[in-house]
Design a protein around this motif. Structure first.
Motif, PDB file in Angstrom:
ATOM      1  N   ALA A  47      -2.148  -0.175 -10.352  1.00  0.00           N
ATOM      2  CA  ALA A  47      -3.301   0.439  -9.672  1.00  0.00           C
ATOM      3  C   ALA A  47      -4.245  -0.618  -9.112  1.00  0.00           C
ATOM      4  O   ALA A  47      -4.719  -0.501  -7.970  1.00  0.00           O
ATOM      5  N   ILE A  48      -4.520  -1.657  -9.890  1.00  0.00           N
ATOM      6  CA  ILE A  48      -5.437  -2.713  -9.443  1.00  0.00           C
ATOM      7  C   ILE A  48      -4.828  -3.492  -8.284  1.00  0.00           C
ATOM      8  O   ILE A  48      -5.503  -3.795  -7.282  1.00  0.00           O
ATOM      9  N   SER A  49      -3.542  -3.825  -8.379  1.00  0.00           N
ATOM     10  CA  SER A  49      -2.867  -4.567  -7.307  1.00  0.00           C
ATOM     11  C   SER A  49      -2.875  -3.777  -6.005  1.00  0.00           C
ATOM     12  O   SER A  49      -3.118  -4.333  -4.929  1.00  0.00           O
ATOM     13  N   LEU A  50      -2.609  -2.474  -6.101  1.00  0.00           N
ATOM     14  CA  LEU A  50      -2.632  -1.628  -4.907  1.00  0.00           C
ATOM     15  C   LEU A  50      -4.030  -1.565  -4.306  1.00  0.00           C
ATOM     16  O   LEU A  50      -4.199  -1.592  -3.077  1.00  0.00           O
ATOM     17  N   ALA A  51      -5.042  -1.489  -5.161  1.00  0.00           N
ATOM     18  CA  ALA A  51      -6.421  -1.406  -4.678  1.00  0.00           C
ATOM     19  C   ALA A  51      -6.815  -2.657  -3.899  1.00  0.00           C
ATOM     20  O   ALA A  51      -7.437  -2.576  -2.828  1.00  0.00           O
ATOM     21  N   ILE A  52      -6.467  -3.827  -4.433  1.00  0.00           N
ATOM     22  CA  ILE A  52      -6.784  -5.076  -3.737  1.00  0.00           C
ATOM     23  C   ILE A  52      -6.049  -5.129  -2.408  1.00  0.00           C
ATOM     24  O   ILE A  52      -6.609  -5.522  -1.380  1.00  0.00           O
ATOM     25  N   ASN A  53      -4.798  -4.709  -2.422  1.00  0.00           N
ATOM     26  CA  ASN A  53      -4.012  -4.659  -1.191  1.00  0.00           C
ATOM     27  C   ASN A  53      -4.659  -3.719  -0.180  1.00  0.00           C
ATOM     28  O   ASN A  53      -4.764  -4.037   1.007  1.00  0.00           O
ATOM     29  N   ASP A  54      -5.115  -2.551  -0.640  1.00  0.00           N
ATOM     30  CA  ASP A  54      -5.799  -1.594   0.234  1.00  0.00           C
ATOM     31  C   ASP A  54      -7.003  -2.230   0.915  1.00  0.00           C
ATOM     32  O   ASP A  54      -7.178  -2.126   2.133  1.00  0.00           O
ATOM     33  N   ALA A  55      -7.844  -2.857   0.105  1.00  0.00           N
ATOM     34  CA  ALA A  55      -9.080  -3.428   0.632  1.00  0.00           C
ATOM     35  C   ALA A  55      -8.811  -4.558   1.616  1.00  0.00           C
ATOM     36  O   ALA A  55      -9.454  -4.655   2.664  1.00  0.00           O
ATOM     37  N   LEU A  56      -7.850  -5.421   1.283  1.00  0.00           N
ATOM     38  CA  LEU A  56      -7.573  -6.572   2.136  1.00  0.00           C
ATOM     39  C   LEU A  56      -6.926  -6.178   3.456  1.00  0.00           C
ATOM     40  O   LEU A  56      -7.167  -6.823   4.485  1.00  0.00           O
ATOM     41  N   CYS A  57      -6.135  -5.125   3.433  1.00  0.00           N
ATOM     42  CA  CYS A  57      -5.477  -4.701   4.675  1.00  0.00           C
ATOM     43  C   CYS A  57      -6.490  -4.323   5.747  1.00  0.00           C
ATOM     44  O   CYS A  57      -6.217  -4.457   6.946  1.00  0.00           O
ATOM     45  N   SER A  58      -7.667  -3.868   5.332  1.00  0.00           N
ATOM     46  CA  SER A  58      -8.696  -3.520   6.312  1.00  0.00           C
ATOM     47  C   SER A  58      -9.285  -4.758   6.974  1.00  0.00           C
ATOM     48  O   SER A  58      -9.905  -4.664   8.038  1.00  0.00           O
ATOM     49  N   PHE A  59      -9.077  -5.924   6.348  1.00  0.00           N
ATOM     50  CA  PHE A  59      -9.599  -7.173   6.912  1.00  0.00           C
ATOM     51  C   PHE A  59      -8.515  -8.023   7.587  1.00  0.00           C
ATOM     52  O   PHE A  59      -8.782  -8.672   8.603  1.00  0.00           O
ATOM     53  N   ILE A  60      -7.307  -8.031   7.024  1.00  0.00           N
ATOM     54  CA  ILE A  60      -6.284  -8.956   7.525  1.00  0.00           C
ATOM     55  C   ILE A  60      -4.989  -8.267   7.953  1.00  0.00           C
ATOM     56  O   ILE A  60      -4.045  -8.936   8.352  1.00  0.00           O
ATOM     57  N   GLY A  61      -4.931  -6.954   7.861  1.00  0.00           N
ATOM     58  CA  GLY A  61      -3.737  -6.253   8.332  1.00  0.00           C
ATOM     59  C   GLY A  61      -2.702  -6.009   7.252  1.00  0.00           C
ATOM     60  O   GLY A  61      -2.874  -6.371   6.088  1.00  0.00           O
ATOM     61  N   SER A  62      -1.584  -5.419   7.644  1.00  0.00           N
ATOM     62  CA  SER A  62      -0.583  -4.918   6.703  1.00  0.00           C
ATOM     63  C   SER A  62       0.376  -5.982   6.168  1.00  0.00           C
ATOM     64  O   SER A  62       1.272  -5.659   5.398  1.00  0.00           O
ATOM     65  N   GLU A  63       0.213  -7.239   6.577  1.00  0.00           N
ATOM     66  CA  GLU A  63       1.098  -8.295   6.082  1.00  0.00           C
ATOM     67  C   GLU A  63       0.740  -8.744   4.668  1.00  0.00           C
ATOM     68  O   GLU A  63       1.398  -9.615   4.093  1.00  0.00           O
ATOM     69  N   CYS A  64      -0.290  -8.144   4.110  1.00  0.00           N
ATOM     70  CA  CYS A  64      -0.682  -8.459   2.739  1.00  0.00           C
ATOM     71  C   CYS A  64       0.323  -7.840   1.780  1.00  0.00           C
ATOM     72  O   CYS A  64       0.635  -6.655   1.867  1.00  0.00           O
ATOM     73  N   LYS A  65       0.864  -8.636   0.837  1.00  0.00           N
ATOM     74  CA  LYS A  65       1.882  -8.177  -0.101  1.00  0.00           C
ATOM     75  C   LYS A  65       1.476  -8.504  -1.539  1.00  0.00           C
ATOM     76  O   LYS A  65       0.571  -9.297  -1.784  1.00  0.00           O
ATOM     77  N   ILE A  66       2.178  -7.884  -2.472  1.00  0.00           N
ATOM     78  CA  ILE A  66       1.942  -8.117  -3.902  1.00  0.00           C
ATOM     79  C   ILE A  66       3.115  -8.914  -4.464  1.00  0.00           C
ATOM     80  O   ILE A  66       4.262  -8.454  -4.442  1.00  0.00           O
ATOM     81  N   LYS A  67       2.830 -10.104  -4.949  1.00  0.00           N
ATOM     82  CA  LYS A  67       3.869 -10.888  -5.618  1.00  0.00           C
ATOM     83  C   LYS A  67       3.858 -10.516  -7.100  1.00  0.00           C
ATOM     84  O   LYS A  67       2.854 -10.726  -7.782  1.00  0.00           O
ATOM     85  N   TRP A  68       4.957  -9.946  -7.559  1.00  0.00           N
ATOM     86  CA  TRP A  68       5.029  -9.487  -8.949  1.00  0.00           C
ATOM     87  C   TRP A  68       4.614 -10.583  -9.914  1.00  0.00           C
ATOM     88  O   TRP A  68       4.990 -11.744  -9.736  1.00  0.00           O
ATOM     89  N   PRO A  69       3.772 -10.291 -10.924  1.00  0.00           N
ATOM     90  CA  PRO A  69       3.268  -8.949 -11.202  1.00  0.00           C
ATOM     91  C   PRO A  69       2.004  -8.553 -10.446  1.00  0.00           C
ATOM     92  O   PRO A  69       1.800  -7.386 -10.169  1.00  0.00           O
ATOM     93  N   ASN A  70       1.145  -9.517 -10.103  1.00  0.00           N
ATOM     94  CA  ASN A  70      -0.129  -9.105  -9.492  1.00  0.00           C
ATOM     95  C   ASN A  70      -0.820 -10.192  -8.669  1.00  0.00           C
ATOM     96  O   ASN A  70      -2.047 -10.183  -8.547  1.00  0.00           O
ATOM     97  N   ASP A  71      -0.062 -11.106  -8.100  1.00  0.00           N
ATOM     98  CA  ASP A  71      -0.659 -12.051  -7.148  1.00  0.00           C
ATOM     99  C   ASP A  71      -0.694 -11.390  -5.771  1.00  0.00           C
ATOM    100  O   ASP A  71       0.185 -10.590  -5.430  1.00  0.00           O
ATOM    101  N   ILE A  72      -1.677 -11.762  -4.980  1.00  0.00           N
ATOM    102  CA  ILE A  72      -1.817 -11.222  -3.635  1.00  0.00           C
ATOM    103  C   ILE A  72      -1.391 -12.301  -2.643  1.00  0.00           C
ATOM    104  O   ILE A  72      -1.945 -13.406  -2.640  1.00  0.00           O
ATOM    105  N   PHE A  73      -0.416 -11.978  -1.800  1.00  0.00           N
ATOM    106  CA  PHE A  73       0.153 -12.946  -0.874  1.00  0.00           C
ATOM    107  C   PHE A  73       0.000 -12.479   0.576  1.00  0.00           C
ATOM    108  O   PHE A  73       0.028 -11.281   0.859  1.00  0.00           O
ATOM    109  N   PHE A  74      -0.183 -13.451   1.455  1.00  0.00           N
ATOM    110  CA  PHE A  74      -0.122 -13.214   2.893  1.00  0.00           C
ATOM    111  C   PHE A  74       1.005 -14.093   3.411  1.00  0.00           C
ATOM    112  O   PHE A  74       0.900 -15.314   3.390  1.00  0.00           O
ATOM    113  N   HIS A  75       2.080 -13.472   3.854  1.00  0.00           N
ATOM    114  CA  HIS A  75       3.318 -14.193   4.155  1.00  0.00           C
ATOM    115  C   HIS A  75       3.734 -14.974   2.902  1.00  0.00           C
ATOM    116  O   HIS A  75       3.932 -14.381   1.863  1.00  0.00           O
TER     117      HIS A  75
END
Length: 254
Positions: A90-118
């Motif tokens: 839930a937390i990983s998805l939330a961060i992804n949600d928020a960041l996509c509004s700033f940097i677009g849909s290329e934001c991904k979740i690196k298991w278990p919970n790192d946030i990656f852009f490319h």
């Protein structure tokens, strides 16, 4: 220390802003242990976190005043202890949600919970669950996000920030507001029992999903494809020997 709130939000109803602290997670744990506990949804925000921690006690290095380093107090007592990874999702998805509004849909979740852009790390999460016997007391959700920092120590590789991605600085308070709103929404979904739906969505946003990539286990390198995660949070890999599952400390990305 300065207190403020985001009106209308459960997460962020009480924000404690600190100029400098070793770790917002450790600070929040000490506050919760006091005789007068903080309300759920409290955010501890640090301008300078000089001893931040990531997964497996890795250091989190952040330039003061440039990024977001904060911790949130949550009480997911409605979840059985066997479902602890659902909060991570839930937390990983939330961060992804928020960041996509700033940097677009290329934001991904690196298991278990790192946030990656490319192939570059943008942020990370450290969740510490406090359990008493068979009861889940509360969770401290630590989040570090690179926002306006544009240079990093030479020893740190494959790292980026929203400023490097968008070529502009963001207002930290605006980003924090988006994050708190998104976390509240995803936490509410979790409370409503949407665990399976969230895990399915989490899977679609996984970094390297369905892509042949190199991994390492106990010093042995092998190629595999990420196919998903189990209910317990194990990473599912399609290897030459078939489908295998790995825990947090078993696997290394190459």
């Amino acid at each position: 220390m300065q207190n403020k709130t985001f009106s209308g939000l459960f997460v962020g109803q009480n924000i404690v802003s600190l100029k400098r602290v070793d770790s917002t997670n450790d600070y929040l744990k000490k506050q919760v242990a006091n005789s007068k506990p903080l309300p759920e949804g409290t955010v501890i925000l640090a301008e300078d976190q000089f001893a931040g921690r990531g997964q497996f006690n890795n250091n989190w290095v952040s330039q003061p005043g440039k990024n977001l380093t904060f911790s949130i107090l949550l009480s997911p007592t409605f979840l059985p202890l066997s479902q602890q990874f659902s909060l991570n999702i839930a937390i990983s998805l939330a961060i992804n949600d928020a960041l996509c509004s700033f940097i677009g849909s290329e934001c991904k979740i690196k298991w278990p919970n790192d946030i990656f852009f490319h192939d570059q790390k943008l942020g990370g999460v450290l969740i510490e669950n406090i359990v008493r016997g068979a009861n889940w007391k509360y969770s401290i959700v630590g989040i570090g996000l690179n926002v306006n920092q544009t240079s990093f120590p030479g020893s740190i590789k494959n790292i980026t920030s929203t400023a490097l991605i968008t070529k502009r600085e963001l207002v930290l308070n605006d980003v924090l507001t988006h994050l708190c709103t998104a976390i509240e929404k995803r936490f509410g979904q979790l409370k409503n029992g949407e665990l399976v739906l969230q895990r399915e969505e989490y899977t679609t946003k996984l970094y390297r999903l369905n892509t042949l990539a190199a991994f390492e286990r106990e010093g042995v390198r092998f190629d595999a494809e990420i196919t998903g995660v189990t209910e317990a949070g194990l990473l599912e890999l399609k290897t030459k020997d078939g489908l295998r599952c790995f825990g947090l400390k078993e696997l290394k990305y190459i």
